[in-house]
Design a protein around this motif. Structure first.
Motif, PDB file in Angstrom:
ATOM      1  N   LEU A1243       7.953  60.477  29.865  1.00  0.00           N
ATOM      2  CA  LEU A1243       9.083  59.596  29.573  1.00  0.00           C
ATOM      3  C   LEU A1243       8.841  58.188  30.098  1.00  0.00           C
ATOM      4  O   LEU A1243       9.295  57.208  29.501  1.00  0.00           O
ATOM      5  N   SER A1246       6.795  56.678  27.382  1.00  0.00           N
ATOM      6  CA  SER A1246       7.481  56.551  26.090  1.00  0.00           C
ATOM      7  C   SER A1246       8.721  55.670  26.166  1.00  0.00           C
ATOM      8  O   SER A1246       9.061  54.983  25.204  1.00  0.00           O
ATOM      9  N   TYR A1247       9.415  55.688  27.303  1.00  0.00           N
ATOM     10  CA  TYR A1247      10.654  54.904  27.485  1.00  0.00           C
ATOM     11  C   TYR A1247      10.529  54.097  28.779  1.00  0.00           C
ATOM     12  O   TYR A1247      11.055  54.483  29.826  1.00  0.00           O
ATOM     13  N   TYR A1250      13.436  53.223  31.252  1.00  0.00           N
ATOM     14  CA  TYR A1250      14.052  54.185  32.180  1.00  0.00           C
ATOM     15  C   TYR A1250      13.614  53.964  33.626  1.00  0.00           C
ATOM     16  O   TYR A1250      14.147  54.611  34.533  1.00  0.00           O
ATOM     17  N   HIS A1261      19.116  65.090  31.326  1.00  0.00           N
ATOM     18  CA  HIS A1261      18.829  63.922  30.487  1.00  0.00           C
ATOM     19  C   HIS A1261      17.394  63.970  29.969  1.00  0.00           C
ATOM     20  O   HIS A1261      17.128  63.573  28.828  1.00  0.00           O
ATOM     21  N   CYS A1262      16.463  64.452  30.792  1.00  0.00           N
ATOM     22  CA  CYS A1262      15.062  64.556  30.358  1.00  0.00           C
ATOM     23  C   CYS A1262      14.936  65.540  29.201  1.00  0.00           C
ATOM     24  O   CYS A1262      14.183  65.311  28.237  1.00  0.00           O
ATOM     25  N   GLN A1264      17.033  66.209  26.915  1.00  0.00           N
ATOM     26  CA  GLN A1264      17.534  65.657  25.665  1.00  0.00           C
ATOM     27  C   GLN A1264      16.496  64.806  24.941  1.00  0.00           C
ATOM     28  O   GLN A1264      16.565  64.643  23.717  1.00  0.00           O
ATOM     29  N   LYS A1265      15.533  64.258  25.668  1.00  0.00           N
ATOM     30  CA  LYS A1265      14.519  63.394  25.060  1.00  0.00           C
ATOM     31  C   LYS A1265      13.325  64.180  24.519  1.00  0.00           C
ATOM     32  O   LYS A1265      12.411  63.586  23.950  1.00  0.00           O
ATOM     33  N   ASP A1267      12.297  65.711  21.844  1.00  0.00           N
ATOM     34  CA  ASP A1267      12.656  65.885  20.438  1.00  0.00           C
ATOM     35  C   ASP A1267      11.560  65.288  19.553  1.00  0.00           C
ATOM     36  O   ASP A1267      10.481  64.916  20.024  1.00  0.00           O
ATOM     37  N   ASP A1269      11.519  62.393  18.067  1.00  0.00           N
ATOM     38  CA  ASP A1269      11.229  60.985  18.347  1.00  0.00           C
ATOM     39  C   ASP A1269      10.163  60.851  19.430  1.00  0.00           C
ATOM     40  O   ASP A1269       9.293  59.964  19.367  1.00  0.00           O
ATOM     41  N   LEU A1270      10.236  61.726  20.435  1.00  0.00           N
ATOM     42  CA  LEU A1270       9.226  61.678  21.489  1.00  0.00           C
ATOM     43  C   LEU A1270       7.841  61.990  20.927  1.00  0.00           C
ATOM     44  O   LEU A1270       6.849  61.344  21.304  1.00  0.00           O
TER      45      LEU A1270
END
Length: 1359
Positions: A1243, A1246-1247, A1250, A1261-1262, A1264-1265, A1267, A1269-1270
């Motif tokens: 993450l 990728s983000y 954050y 929360h982790c 949920q990411k 998916d 899109d990741l």
């Protein structure tokens, strides 16, 4: 006068010296004769005294007075007695003693006395006087006496040392004589001397010893054949002449090494027998004699054979469905990154080997049941096999089943039962792939028992199971008898236990292979017990003393420790292994009768067999290889050379004067001589050559198979390999077509050389067309026009001048032949014959062309044998230029220099690029070397680079635009010619210039002639190829260095990794050599080894696996000096091996599953990177840029190429996932810290927004990411791009502390992908940051990829 002196004066002086020495000897002989006839009067010894105060006085008196006075007093007393002066009864005579004594002293003055005879007393005083003089300090006599004393002492010490050396030499010869019997001898009882000499080379090259050849007592010699052989006495003297200067410790290591080499030779002989069988099998299956077999069909047969044998027998073979039998490129991508089947297989496979650590030995630790799985009886075929297939590779993972962990064994768990340890070692030596460790008269091994012995074994009585719990104590050698623990067993029980352990597992494995049940429940070994009871303990004690090694005291100490029950406090593991065979000889004597009974086939053991007969029978059987005596030659050691031309259907004698192409025979012979060694076979996924087939079969057979099993395998393949007539014809057509293409290439290359007599490397297409227009009297002009339309010349010149390179010349003629009517091969031969006859060269021109071609070949050879160094290439270039100037340039004195282009980063206002002079002739080095020529300076060098053609200035003094580096040269001396030649790469980009001038020549005619300029063009062309060859090697080494460094951190079980590069050899056989370019130590990979190590085939029989790997371009597993090795080829795009990785895991340990997979990943990525580098270097493909960091210089790109390819693979793996693949990870309420850290690292990449928000710390929360899109972000992120803000420190904290083994054990494919992807991204980020602060070296960053000059050249190409 010197000659006169040496001939006359010196000889005369020597004669005088000889005469004087002879006189001295004669005088000494006379003195000895007189002394023997009239001994000394030892009363004079009273003058000798230890009193220091009167020593000088006594010495003076004895020297000056007493030698004359004492005889005078003696005469006086005699005269007094004669005249009876002291008689009181008579009147005293007229006798004055003072006058008498004075007269005597005057008559016997030492200066005038001529009498040479001295009395005993006088001679005694003289001896005492000489002794006293030597005791007076500060005198010449004292100094001389001390010197003589020291000389005498030194002589005595020297004699003592010589005596000790003689004793040591005799002891060493005795040890070598004992060791000679451990070698496998031929049928005449002799040993090939070449094996002994190669052992010396192997001992030097062994990394453990770290010695050089200077330690040997004589120069090492190399024998090419096994014809010269030695007996025991010759072996002793020959080996001792080399090792006479060894220290004791080094000699012990040498003995241990010799012993291991004897084992290796036995393995080599056994495998040579296999290889000969496989070679005959290839010849039998090759029905069309095409020299090729179908690879896929062969693999299918191996799979069928593997499936047909029992499960227990499969462990001896390598799984044909796994690497290294199949290629890494044939495996699916997910098998490299997400397949966990290997782990399951390894976790179920029991260990065959255990390793006793040095700590356990030194502390006297017990042998637990976990370390004895090799002693467990093999399960029968009828039982359910609890083990799965063994994972292919070198070794077996040390893991045990639950049953083995809980199975008690008091016999093995006894702390200090040394005999139990040795019994286990005997079995272990049969179960591991090095099954015959310690051959000869040391251990009963598998090779002494053939398949026919199994029937005899069935009749043999097995030992009582209860004897496994018996304990035996071995007494020290100095004890009179062998003491036996009567409470726990008898010495007969020892023999039964040893015999059972040594034979039962092997017997059961052999019967399992044949599909038979091993006999169970046989009667107890009463006969064996009875036969052993007849042996007397005193005889056994004598056997022990006889078989003990030369260093008896150390062995006695070891045995005393065992007999008293003390732990191994002072004995290292290596010493114990070295002495194991000597100590086992104390036990071997107890089973001689059993062995004699076994090999003789008698119904019962002979009760009265003597120890000598048993020993003779044992040693005779130990020399057999699977029951077969050795012929003394390695029949299959040179398969690559023996069958080099096998399968070639076109055998043309080019040396025949009546040949159709007689004018080209000299060129063809030179080309064939200069070509690379034909011993290397190119890998082809569809077919196998003979060396490749033999190697594939040997790899499949493994190490522990017996000769009957090999015969069964050969029979299976021989029966199963069937080839249809259509396939045979198709294969023959393929071979014939390849042979025709090779012949055509050879002919056209020779034709090009005849046309290009000045060796420029190019031909003017107009000149070729002018001759072709006259072919068939101009009737084929239309065909020529059609062929020319299809020709795409890659080297156009300004002014529409087209030059043909050798490859383009060949293509052009093939196009012309294809447009003409008739058979293409026949038409091409006619065309070559016509072009050959159209060019006439005088004898002098042919000699000049031959000499120049040889000099150009030396430049190419220097690049190929330089070990990725440019220094030899520069020297070869300047030497070629100098030789040509002397021979064909009227002895011109030339200066030469090479300048390479660099990006001008320091002063861009002076031009984007500059020329850096990197090499020059020695006279110009102070003025030119390392200088930089900018674009705003005078000179024609940039003009030559921009225009891409040579610039010749006949008279530099008249030009006005020449930059002179030597400012000290006067104006009037700046006279001569100047020539600048551009240097181009495979894509015709200019990367530098080659300059020559004649300013140092004072002759009038200094202008370069046309033929000289054309040759210099050829030099620049060959240098360009050599330069890029060296750069390519550097890039390959950089990739290998990166790959090994990556594996070194992930696979600690791999103890050592060494890389070798293939280089042309210089011997008459045309064989290649292997240069060691990189190895590993405790800190990681090490490059630039000094001095460089070069391996030659004839000197390295014990490392022949490296050459077999290079010959066949196949993976090879082997054991060398007891150490496991795996050789993996690094291939060229053609399939031939250009290098070899030599991997050596820790002793007797298999790679864990995750390390085995990482090894495969490393090899695949390294091969892919090298293929990409080689294709780009040859101009076959354009550079591929995936990451932003790859747009930097080539060296920087090479450093990240390995990780870029890995990133691409991981992107493809992640792309195959879907959101449901993360279900297991999402199911965690409280995930393991390892999983959470991996997700956080992904993450963060990728983000990046954050960072610092705390969201990644929240697991919900982790989740949920995780998916789709990741997945898309992972497949698109470029970690080297500047637009990707990454907190490197946070990312490292998340991912770097995670152990690789923990990720593997988690057994989750998404976690495995994400972990490796995040770690690869972190590595690329770190490399990019590191390379931003790295300055490029001139050698590796000289070709400007998108430079101004390259753009101009491309513009010229389009015009």
């Amino acid at each position: 006068w010197k000659e006169t002196f040496y001939e006359k004066v010196q000889q005369r002086a020597l004669n005088l010296q000889r005469e004087k020495v002879e006189k001295i000897h004669v005088r000494k002989a006379e003195e000895e004769k007189v002394q023997k006839k009239d001994p000394l009067d030892w009363l004079s010894q009273e003058w000798l005294s230890e009193e220091q105060m009167t020593r000088d006085t006594r010495a003076y008196l004895l020297d000056k007075l007493l030698p004359t006075l004492v005889p005078g007093v003696e005469k006086l007393l005699m005269e007094v007695e004669r005249k009876k002066v002291l008689d009181t009864d008579r009147d005293p005579p007229k006798f004055d003693p003072i006058n008498f004594l004075g007269e005597y002293l005057m008559r016997h003055n030492p200066q005038f006395e001529t009498s040479a005879k001295s009395g005993p007393y006088k001679r005694g005083m003289k001896a005492v006087m000489e002794e006293l003089k030597t005791q007076v300090p500060g005198t010449a006599f004292n100094r001389l006496a001390r010197m003589k004393s020291e000389v005498k002492k030194n002589r005595e010490q020297r004699e003592q040392v010589e005596q000790i050396k003689a004793q040591v030499a005799e002891m060493r010869k005795e040890a070598l004589a004992v060791q000679f019997k451990e070698w496998t001898l031929d049928v005449s009882g002799r040993l090939p001397l070449a094996l002994v000499t190669r052992n010396h080379y192997h001992f030097i090259a062994h990394p453990t010893f770290k010695i050089n050849s200077e330690i040997y007592g004589r120069k090492l010699e190399t024998l090419d054949t096994l014809g010269k052989k030695v007996n025991e006495e010759e072996f002793r003297e020959y080996v001792h002449s080399y090792i006479k200067n060894f220290t004791s410790d080094m000699f012990q290591e040498f003995l241990k090494h010799l012993w291991q080499c004897a084992d290796d030779v036995r393995d080599i002989i056994r495998h040579d027998m296999w290889r000969q069988m496989f070679a005959d099998l290839f010849l039998h299956c090759d029905h069309g004699k095409a020299g090729l077999l179908d690879r896929q069909r062969t693999l299918a047969l191996l799979e069928d054979f593997y499936d047909s044998i029992p499960m227990i027998a499969r462990r001896r073979f390598c799984n044909p469905r796994q690497w290294p039998i199949i290629e890494l490129q044939e495996l699916e991508l997910t098998e490299f990154w997400g397949d966990f089947n290997d782990g399951q297989i390894a976790s179920k496979e029991p260990s065959e080997v255990f390793v006793l650590s040095q700590t356990e030995v030194s502390e006297g630790g017990t042998l637990s049941s976990k370390m004895r799985t090799a002693n467990s009886p093999a399960p029968t075929p009828g039982e359910e096999n609890p083990t799965s297939e063994e994972k292919p590779g070198l070794y077996v993972t040390t893991e045990t089943t639950e049953k083995e962990e809980t199975d008690p064994s008091p016999h093995l768990e006894e702390p200090n039962t040394f005999l139990a340890m040795e019994a286990s070692d005997v079995t272990v030596s049969q179960e591991v792939s090095k099954s015959d460790s310690r051959k000869g008269s040391t251990i009963l091994n598998k090779e002494t028992t053939s398949r026919e012995d199994i029937d005899t074994e069935k009749q043999t009585d097995t030992a009582d199971p209860g004897s496994q719990n018996e304990h035996v104590r071995v007494a020290a050698p100095e004890e009179e008898n062998v003491t036996i623990d009567k409470e726990n067993g008898s010495e007969e029980g020892v023999s039964q236990e040893e015999h059972k352990v040594a034979t039962e597992p092997e017997y059961k494995e052999e019967t399992a292979e044949l599909g038979k049940e091993p006999p169970e429940g046989k009667e107890s070994g009463s006969e064996v017990h009875g036969s052993q009871s007849g042996l007397q303990a005193s005889t056994e004690t004598n056997m022990q003393a006889e078989d003990s090694p030369p260093t008896l005291s150390r062995e006695q100490t070891l045995l005393q420790d065992q007999s008293t029950g003390k732990p191994f406090s002072d004995v290292t593991l290596e010493l114990r292994l070295w002495q194991k065979a000597f100590i086992l000889k104390c036990l071997i004597s107890k089973i001689y009768n059993q062995f004699l009974f076994k090999i003789s086939g008698l119904s019962h053991p002979p009760r009265e067999a003597s120890q000598a007969q048993a020993r003779e029978a044992f040693e005779k059987a130990a020399q057999l290889i699977d029951g077969i005596p050795w012929s003394g030659d390695l029949m299959a050691s040179d398969l690559s050379f023996r069958y080099r031309s096998y399968g070639e259907k076109i055998q043309e004698d080019w040396n025949d004067e009546n040949s159709r192409f007689a004018d080209l025979r000299m060129s063809i012979g030179a080309i064939q001589t200069q070509r690379a060694s034909g011993a290397r076979s190119a890998f082809d996924k569809s077919c196998l050559t003979l060396p490749q087939f033999v190697q594939l079969m040997e790899t499949f057979a493994g190490e522990g198979s017996s000769l009957p099993t090999m015969k069964k395998l050969v029979a299976f393949v021989k029966e199963g390999y069937v080839q249809t007539e259509e396939e045979k014809i198709k294969q023959l057509e393929k071979v014939h077509s390849e042979a025709l293409l090779a012949r055509r290439k050879l002919l056209l290359e020779a034709l090009f050389q005849k046309w290009d007599n000045e060796c420029s490397g190019y031909l003017d297409v107009k000149e070729v067309d002018a001759v072709l227009d006259t072919f068939k009297e101009g009737m084929e002009k239309e065909a020529l026009k059609k062929a020319k339309k299809h020709l795409r010349c890659s080297h156009p010149r300004p002014g529409r001048v087209v030059k043909l390179s050798p490859k383009e010349f060949q293509t052009y003629l093939e196009l012309v032949a294809s447009e003409l009517t008739g058979n293409e091969d026949e038409v091409l031969d006619n065309l070559v014959e016509f072009l050959t006859m159209s060019v006439a060269r005088t004898h002098l021109e042919r000699l000049r062309g031959s000499a120049r071609r040889k000099w150009l070949h030396n430049i190419q050879d220097a690049a190929e044998t330089s070990g990725a160094s440019m220094e030899p290439v520069y020297k070869a270039v300047f030497k070629a230029l100098s030789q040509d100037a002397d021979a064909h340039g009227n002895n011109k004195k030339i200066s030469a220099y090479i300048a390479l282009l660099e990006q001008n980063e320091l002063s861009p206002e002076r031009g984007k690029v500059l020329l850096r002079y990197v090499a020059c002739t020695s006279e110009d080095a102070p003025y030119i070397l390392k200088q930089a020529l900018y674009g705003d300076m005078k000179g024609v060098s940039f003009a030559a680079a921009e225009e891409g053609k040579p610039v010749h200035v006949p008279r530099v003094q008249l030009h006005g635009n020449i930059h002179f580096w030597n400012y000290d040269r006067p104006e009037r001396e700046r006279r001569g010619s100047f020539l600048v030649l551009p240097l181009q790469d495979s894509r015709w980009r200019i990367f530098g210039i080659l300059g020559l001038d004649t300013l140092r020549d004072r002759c009038e005619q200094t202008i370069f002639l046309t033929h000289e300029i054309r040759f210099y063009q050829g030099v620049s062309h060959v240098f360009s190829d050599a330069y890029h060859h060296v750069r390519t090697l550097e890039n390959i080494l950089q990739v290998a260095f990166t790959a090994v460094g990556w594996l070194f951190t992930r696979a600690p079980t791999i103890r050592n990794i060494t890389m070798y590069l293939v280089e042309p050899g210089k011997d008459k056989a045309g064989d290649y050599v292997l240069r060691m370019t990189m190895t590993t130590d405790h800190s990681g990979p090490v490059k630039n080894l000094s001095p460089p190590t070069v391996l030659r085939r004839r000197e390295n029989i014990f490392r022949d696996y490296l050459f077999k790997c290079t010959d066949s371009s196949e993976v090879i597993s082997s054991f060398v000096s007891g150490e496991p090795h795996m050789a993996v080829p690094l291939r060229e795009p053609t399939g031939r091996a250009l290098g070899v990785f030599d991997l050596s895991p820790a002793h007797y340990q298999e790679l864990p599953p995750h390390e085995h997979r990482d090894l495969r990943i490393m090899l695949k990525m390294a091969q892919a990177a090298c293929s990409e580098i080689l294709k780009e270097s040859s101009g076959e493909t354009d550079p591929i840029y995936v990451l932003v960091a790859e747009h930097a210089a080539d060296l920087r790109r090479t450093k990240i190429l390995f990780h870029r390819l890995m990133l691409q693979d991981l992107r493809e793996c992640v792309q195959q996932l879907d959101p449901e693949s993360f279900a297991d990870i999402k199911s965690y309420t409280e995930p393991p810290a390892m999983v959470h850290n991996i997700v956080k690292a992904v993450l963060l990449l990728s983000y990046p927004e954050y960072v610092g928000s705390g969201k990644i710390e929240n697991w919900s929360h982790c989740v949920q990411k995780l998916d789709g899109d990741l997945i898309q972000k992972i497949c698109c992120i470029d970690p080297t791009a500047t637009y990707v803000p990454v907190q490197e420190r946070l990312l490292a904290n998340c991912i770097k502390d995670i152990l690789r083994e923990e990720v593997w054990k988690h057994n989750s494919v998404p976690v495995e992908y994400l972990y490796n992807w995040a770690l690869t991204c972190l590595t690329l980020i770190e490399l990019t940051k590191e390379l931003q602060h790295t300055n490029d070296s001139p050698l590796t960053s000289l070709t400007p990829r998108p430079s101004l000059i390259a753009k101009k050249r491309r513009g010229l190409s389009k015009k």
